[in-house]
Write a protein that holds these residues in place. Structure first.
Motif, PDB file in Angstrom:
ATOM      1  N   VAL A 110       0.750  -0.800   0.063  1.00 15.08           N
ATOM      2  CA  VAL A 110      -0.230  -0.031  -0.274  1.00 15.08           C
ATOM      3  C   VAL A 110       0.466   1.360  -0.259  1.00 15.08           C
ATOM      4  N   LEU A 111       1.885   1.012   0.755  1.00 15.98           N
ATOM      5  CA  LEU A 111       2.647   2.245   0.614  1.00 15.98           C
ATOM      6  C   LEU A 111       3.535   2.704  -0.004  1.00 15.98           C
ATOM      7  N   TYR A 112       4.186   3.634  -0.086  1.00 23.14           N
ATOM      8  CA  TYR A 112       4.623   4.235  -1.269  1.00 23.14           C
ATOM      9  C   TYR A 112       6.284   4.268  -0.388  1.00 23.14           C
ATOM     10  N   ALA A 113       7.351   4.764  -1.768  1.00 26.27           N
ATOM     11  CA  ALA A 113       8.604   5.223  -0.544  1.00 26.27           C
ATOM     12  C   ALA A 113       8.723   6.284  -0.594  1.00 26.27           C
ATOM     13  N   VAL A 114       8.910   6.985   0.767  1.00 29.84           N
ATOM     14  CA  VAL A 114       8.784   8.007   0.650  1.00 29.84           C
ATOM     15  C   VAL A 114      10.763   9.148   1.102  1.00 29.84           C
ATOM     16  N   THR A 115      11.540  10.130   0.407  1.00 24.97           N
ATOM     17  CA  THR A 115      12.449  10.997   0.608  1.00 24.97           C
ATOM     18  C   THR A 115      12.585  12.340   1.124  1.00 24.97           C
ATOM     19  N   GLU A 116      12.970  12.288   2.017  1.00 26.91           N
ATOM     20  CA  GLU A 116      12.637  13.699   3.075  1.00 26.91           C
ATOM     21  C   GLU A 116      13.810  14.269   2.545  1.00 26.91           C
ATOM     22  N   ILE A 117      13.507  15.624   2.249  1.00 22.32           N
ATOM     23  CA  ILE A 117      14.669  17.129   1.909  1.00 22.32           C
ATOM     24  C   ILE A 117      14.807  17.524   3.140  1.00 22.32           C
ATOM     25  N   PRO A 118      15.715  17.885   3.606  1.00 24.23           N
ATOM     26  CA  PRO A 118      16.052  18.390   4.481  1.00 24.23           C
ATOM     27  C   PRO A 118      15.367  20.204   3.822  1.00 24.23           C
ATOM     28  N   ALA A 119      15.561  21.218   5.160  1.00 29.39           N
ATOM     29  CA  ALA A 119      14.660  22.825   4.081  1.00 29.39           C
ATOM     30  C   ALA A 119      16.736  23.044   4.061  1.00 29.39           C
ATOM     31  N   ASP A 120      17.493  22.809   5.254  1.00 27.26           N
ATOM     32  CA  ASP A 120      18.042  23.356   4.854  1.00 27.26           C
ATOM     33  C   ASP A 120      18.958  23.379   3.333  1.00 27.26           C
ATOM     34  N   ALA A 121      18.944  22.129   3.307  1.00 34.52           N
ATOM     35  CA  ALA A 121      19.857  20.975   1.368  1.00 34.52           C
ATOM     36  C   ALA A 121      18.873  20.870   1.174  1.00 34.52           C
ATOM     37  N   ALA A 122      17.366  22.266   0.285  1.00 34.06           N
ATOM     38  CA  ALA A 122      17.379  22.024  -0.890  1.00 34.06           C
ATOM     39  C   ALA A 122      17.802  22.595  -1.444  1.00 34.06           C
ATOM     40  N   GLY A 123      17.690  21.152  -2.863  1.00 27.25           N
ATOM     41  CA  GLY A 123      18.185  21.464  -4.101  1.00 27.25           C
ATOM     42  C   GLY A 123      19.331  20.271  -4.199  1.00 27.25           C
ATOM     43  N   ARG A 124      20.059  19.619  -2.842  1.00 23.88           N
ATOM     44  CA  ARG A 124      20.758  18.483  -3.390  1.00 23.88           C
ATOM     45  C   ARG A 124      20.846  17.886  -3.303  1.00 23.88           C
ATOM     46  N   LYS A 125      20.909  16.917  -3.861  1.00 23.14           N
ATOM     47  CA  LYS A 125      20.081  15.402  -3.677  1.00 23.14           C
ATOM     48  C   LYS A 125      21.048  13.963  -2.660  1.00 23.14           C
ATOM     49  N   ALA A 126      22.523  15.009  -2.587  1.00 21.92           N
ATOM     50  CA  ALA A 126      23.184  13.983  -1.721  1.00 21.92           C
ATOM     51  C   ALA A 126      22.464  14.177   0.217  1.00 21.92           C
TER      52      ALA A 126
END
Length: 174
Positions: A110-126
């Motif tokens: 049922v659940l999809y994979a979730v990727t969390e992006i920190p606010a201070d590092a927006a735009g950096r995939k690493a």
């Protein structure tokens, strides 16, 4: 007569929509949607939480030995004669029993994979990190509802949406 709401979509679109919204609800704790969608989301989410509550303590703690690469002070692997040096380390892990493993796989359907992006590092995939929602269900959400017999979500009516006057609601985990 159908046992569910069709929401004006084909079956695969409806399933994707509901999976997406259930994932968002369990990840964020609350979402804003229409009343009809919220009532369908509630059915799925409460089933997943009930499954997590039932199987939350159904595991064994096992000590295993693992080979881990030796690292220097900079965090790089140590090599001797061109080969990486490994150390044997003992780790304690949780080993799911059969019914908990089955519950975990049912949740993953049922659940999809979730990727969390920190606010201070927006735009950096690493800087992104994966969130294990199934583990979150077992470790955070299930213990909170262990003494409760159902009724894990609440639907609060907000009012009518401006564009099409559909009743908007806030569905949240209690």
């Amino acid at each position: 007569m159908a046992g569910y709401r069709k929401l004006g979509r084909t079956s695969n679109q409806r399933k994707a929509l509901l999976r997406n919204q259930v994932t968002a609800l369990l990840n964020n704790g609350k979402i804003r949607t229409t009343e009809a969608k919220a009532k369908e989301i509630r059915r799925i989410a409460e089933g997943l939480i009930a499954l997590a509550v039932k199987e939350k303590d159904n595991y064994e703690t096992v000590t295993v030995q693992a080979k881990v690469a030796r690292k220097d002070k900079d965090g790089k692997r140590v090599k001797e004669d061109g080969k990486v040096v490994f150390d044997t380390v003992e780790k304690t892990i949780k080993k799911d029993n059969a019914s908990r493993l089955h519950a975990r796989r049912q949740m993953l359907k049922v659940l999809y994979a979730v990727t969390e992006i920190p606010a201070d590092a927006a735009g950096r995939k690493a800087a992104t990190k994966k969130v294990d929602l199934v583990d979150k269900l077992f470790t955070e959400i299930a213990p909170k509802y262990a003494d409760r017999n159902g009724g894990y979500t609440r639907i609060v009516k907000i009012g009518q949406r401006k564009g099409d006057a559909a009743m908007e609601v806030l569905i949240e985990l209690i």
